[in-house]
Write an enzyme that holds these catalytic residues in place. Structure first.
Site, PDB file in Angstrom:
ATOM      1  N   GLY A 113       8.165   0.923   8.553  1.00 37.03           N
ATOM      2  CA  GLY A 113       7.880  -0.405   7.901  1.00 37.03           C
ATOM      3  C   GLY A 113       7.044   0.078   6.694  1.00 37.03           C
ATOM      4  O   GLY A 113       6.471   1.008   6.567  1.00 37.03           O
ATOM      5  N   ILE A 148       0.848  -1.220   0.115  1.00 37.82           N
ATOM      6  CA  ILE A 148      -0.126  -0.072   0.043  1.00 37.82           C
ATOM      7  C   ILE A 148       0.949   1.226  -0.082  1.00 37.82           C
ATOM      8  O   ILE A 148       0.730   2.072  -0.818  1.00 37.82           O
ATOM      9  CB  ILE A 148      -0.957   0.151   1.361  1.00 37.82           C
ATOM     10  CG1 ILE A 148      -1.866  -1.193   1.313  1.00 37.82           C
ATOM     11  CG2 ILE A 148      -1.834   1.252   1.289  1.00 37.82           C
ATOM     12  CD1 ILE A 148      -2.666  -1.553   2.586  1.00 37.82           C
ATOM     13  N   ASP A 204       4.047  12.654  13.664  1.00 38.42           N
ATOM     14  CA  ASP A 204       4.314  12.718  12.343  1.00 38.42           C
ATOM     15  C   ASP A 204       2.681  12.796  11.328  1.00 38.42           C
ATOM     16  O   ASP A 204       2.430  12.138  10.451  1.00 38.42           O
ATOM     17  CB  ASP A 204       4.479  11.037  11.849  1.00 38.42           C
ATOM     18  CG  ASP A 204       5.450  11.055  10.663  1.00 38.42           C
ATOM     19  OD1 ASP A 204       5.817  12.170  10.053  1.00 38.42           O
ATOM     20  OD2 ASP A 204       5.438   9.782   9.986  1.00 38.42           O
ATOM     21  N   GLY A 209       5.843   3.367   5.507  1.00 40.74           N
ATOM     22  CA  GLY A 209       5.773   4.353   6.586  1.00 40.74           C
ATOM     23  C   GLY A 209       7.074   4.543   7.173  1.00 40.74           C
ATOM     24  O   GLY A 209       8.097   4.095   6.632  1.00 40.74           O
ATOM     25  N   LYS A 220       1.445  -3.832   8.813  1.00 40.38           N
ATOM     26  CA  LYS A 220       2.824  -3.289   8.856  1.00 40.38           C
ATOM     27  C   LYS A 220       3.698  -3.947   9.040  1.00 40.38           C
ATOM     28  O   LYS A 220       3.962  -4.619  10.096  1.00 40.38           O
ATOM     29  CB  LYS A 220       2.429  -1.865   9.628  1.00 40.38           C
ATOM     30  CG  LYS A 220       3.962  -1.225   9.693  1.00 40.38           C
ATOM     31  CD  LYS A 220       3.788  -0.009  10.813  1.00 40.38           C
ATOM     32  CE  LYS A 220       5.233   0.754  11.113  1.00 40.38           C
ATOM     33  NZ  LYS A 220       4.859   1.816  12.003  1.00 40.38           N
TER      34      LYS A 220
END
Length: 550
Positions: free
Chosen positions: A315, A309, A426, A312, A331
């Protein structure tokens, strides 16, 4: 030949009705909440961490006992058992689980009235000590737990109220003695046993709040075991002193001939073994499913690139089909992330639940494939909708305003969480996901403890507010963040062309006064001076007031 048939006959009777075997004085019924032991409970000695495994098995057994006591307390009004019945019930309970040795748990000590203080004599004493108003408030705040699939908010509200009530109960009693927490939980659970999920829900949400000291007799066993271990260590040490010179002469040539690559490979093997041992340490993360490494691979087709997808901070995210058939976002943690940090992330995220935060569903803690399993947001991240190739429908002004409010709600929840205040760390478009209803959820947060952050350059709540302000500007303009903050500041503070900043894809379909209000708010969030930035409660209130006017 008669003996096997007779044995079979009695075994069949037991299997048909195992939980109805009670002794003469034990009145508890263990059939409604049976104890289901985990695999390590059958052979604790063989566990890599026997002490932790024993504690986990004892806690699970005690939970089953206390749930049965809550059912009984509805009629008897007694939160604990008399000593004789406590002994009898613990013996009966052990006989139902004869494949597991629970003798070291000291179950009778925890459920016996002889070991508690005055704050927990019975249900009525608990209610009188708290006062009807506070007790009714506790019941009300925990009311959501009666649902078969209660929400995380329901547990959060109950947990906060339980902690406040427990503190009040201890103050009323004038002591901090053991028993108050258990008595309060039993009293609360016993208040609505007719609701199918009430007892299970209250224990599922609140059980981790109970702290049990283990029986003193374990200390003697530990001392004896320690003495034996010490003797074994001394023996091994003496043997090593004797044989080391011999081994050294024999293996010196082989060691000298070994290549540096081979030695590095050996170090890697040892490190992996140590990490695998560490990964088996028992830790508590309520309501999370533990997936196997095979399940992770099957769900993602061995982490096929076609299922990727996005990437991040720590990961890569894959879409996966779980054993239940449900889609989830998986993840896969990067190799450089330390195992203890990974475990810490699991436990923190298990406790932080909100409708505008992506929920953590489970995890896989094998060192080769450390994964977190999240709810899947089918409409992807907000960047795709605002900055992508415009293959998706354009977000309307109403959508953008609602999404802004939902982001603010999630961030406000983190900053004001009663259990542990957090910063996200974040905030950006790629970490804002949209579900099938285009509802916004914050994802892939660092979830740092706010008290650990400060003027040393690490994330703070003020930094979260700044990044939220940037996201607001992007929602308004549909542009990348480069120079966006300065342009917005010029437009608001120096009378620039505010309307020219609007996303052209809106095609003028927005209310200019509302656009200007939110743009001014975004500029305030991104002011260089941290002290001048508003808090999230102020920001949320302003956005909600704007929505009311829509």
């Amino acid at each position: 030949m008669a003996t096997p048939h007779l044995f079979f006959f009695f075994s069949l009777i037991f299997l048909c009705n195992p939980h109805k075997i009670h002794s003469s004085t034990c009145t508890l019924d263990f059939s409604q909440f049976p104890y289901e032991a985990q695999a390590e409970c059958f052979d604790i000695a063989a566990s890599s961490f026997p002490v932790l495994s024993a504690q986990t098995c004892c806690r699970s057994a005690l939970q089953s006992l206390f749930q049965s006591m809550a059912i009984s307390a509805n009629k008897s009004r007694s939160t604990f058992l008399e000593p004789a019945e406590a002994q009898d019930c613990s013996t009966t309970f052990q006989s139902l689980h004869n494949r597991i040795d629970l003798s070291s748990c000291g179950l009778q000590n925890f459920i016996s009235a002889s070991t508690i203080n005055s704050c927990s004599k019975d249900v009525d004493s608990v209610i009188n000590a708290l006062g009807n108003e506070r007790y009714n408030a506790l019941q009300s705040n925990c009311g959501g737990l009666s649902s078969a699939n209660y929400s995380d908010d329901a547990c959060f509200n109950c947990l906060g109220s339980y902690r406040e009530s427990l503190q009040a109960l201890r103050e009323a009693d004038g002591s901090n003695g053991r028993g108050c927490g258990e008595a309060l939980l039993v009293s609360l659970a016993s208040s609505n046993i007719d609701s199918p999920n009430w007892v299970h829900g209250t224990f599922s949400c609140l059980w981790d709040e109970i702290e049990f000291p283990w029986p003193d007799q374990n200390q003697n066993k530990g001392h004896l075991l320690g003495s034996r271990k010490l003797l074994a260590i001394i023996t091994v040490a003496v043997c090593l002193v004797i044989i080391t010179p011999i081994l050294y002469k024999i293996t010196r040539k082989q060691l000298n001939d070994a290549s540096e690559k081979e030695m590095d490979s050996l170090s890697v093997i040892i490190l992996k073994k140590r990490l695998e041992d560490e990964s088996r340490i028992t830790f508590t993360c309520s309501d999370l499913y533990v997936f196997s490494q095979d399940e992770m691979k099957k769900a993602t087709n061995s982490f096929d690139h076609l299922n990727l997808i996005r990437e991040g901070t720590t990961g890569k995210f894959y879409v996966g089909i779980m054993p239940s058939g449900m889609r989830a976002a998986i993840k896969r943690i990067n190799d450089g992330v330390k195992l203890h940090d990974f475990i810490d992330e699991i436990c923190r995220k298990a406790k932080i639940r909100h409708p505008n935060l992506v929920s953590t569903l489970g995890y896989c803690d094998r060192s080769a494939d450390q994964c977190l399993v999240y709810e899947y947001c089918v409409n992807g991240d907000l960047e795709r909708w605002l900055l992508g190739e415009r293959r998706t429908p354009i977000l309307t002004w109403e959508h953008r305003l609602r999404i802004s409010i939902e982001i603010a709600r999630g961030l406000w929840f983190l900053h004001n969480n009663r259990l542990e205040k957090m910063v996200h760390g974040d905030i950006k478009l790629t970490n804002i996901l949209l579900n099938e209803k285009l509802e916004a959820k914050l994802s892939d947060s660092i979830f740092s403890k706010s008290k650990q952050k400060g003027p040393n350059g690490l994330d703070t709540m003020a930094n979260d507010v700044f990044n939220f302000g940037v996201v607001l500007l992007q929602i308004l303009t549909g542009r990348k963040p480069t120079s966006l903050v300065n342009e917005a500041r010029e437009a608001v503070l120096k009378g620039g062309d505010i309307i020219a900043m609007a996303d052209p894809h809106l095609d003028g379909a927005y209310i200019s006064a509302e656009f200007q209000t939110i743009l001014s708010l975004a500029v305030l969030c991104t002011t260089p001076n941290e002290r001048e930035r508003p808090h999230m409660d102020e920001i949320l209130r302003k956005l909600e007031e704007t929505q009311i006017l829509v």
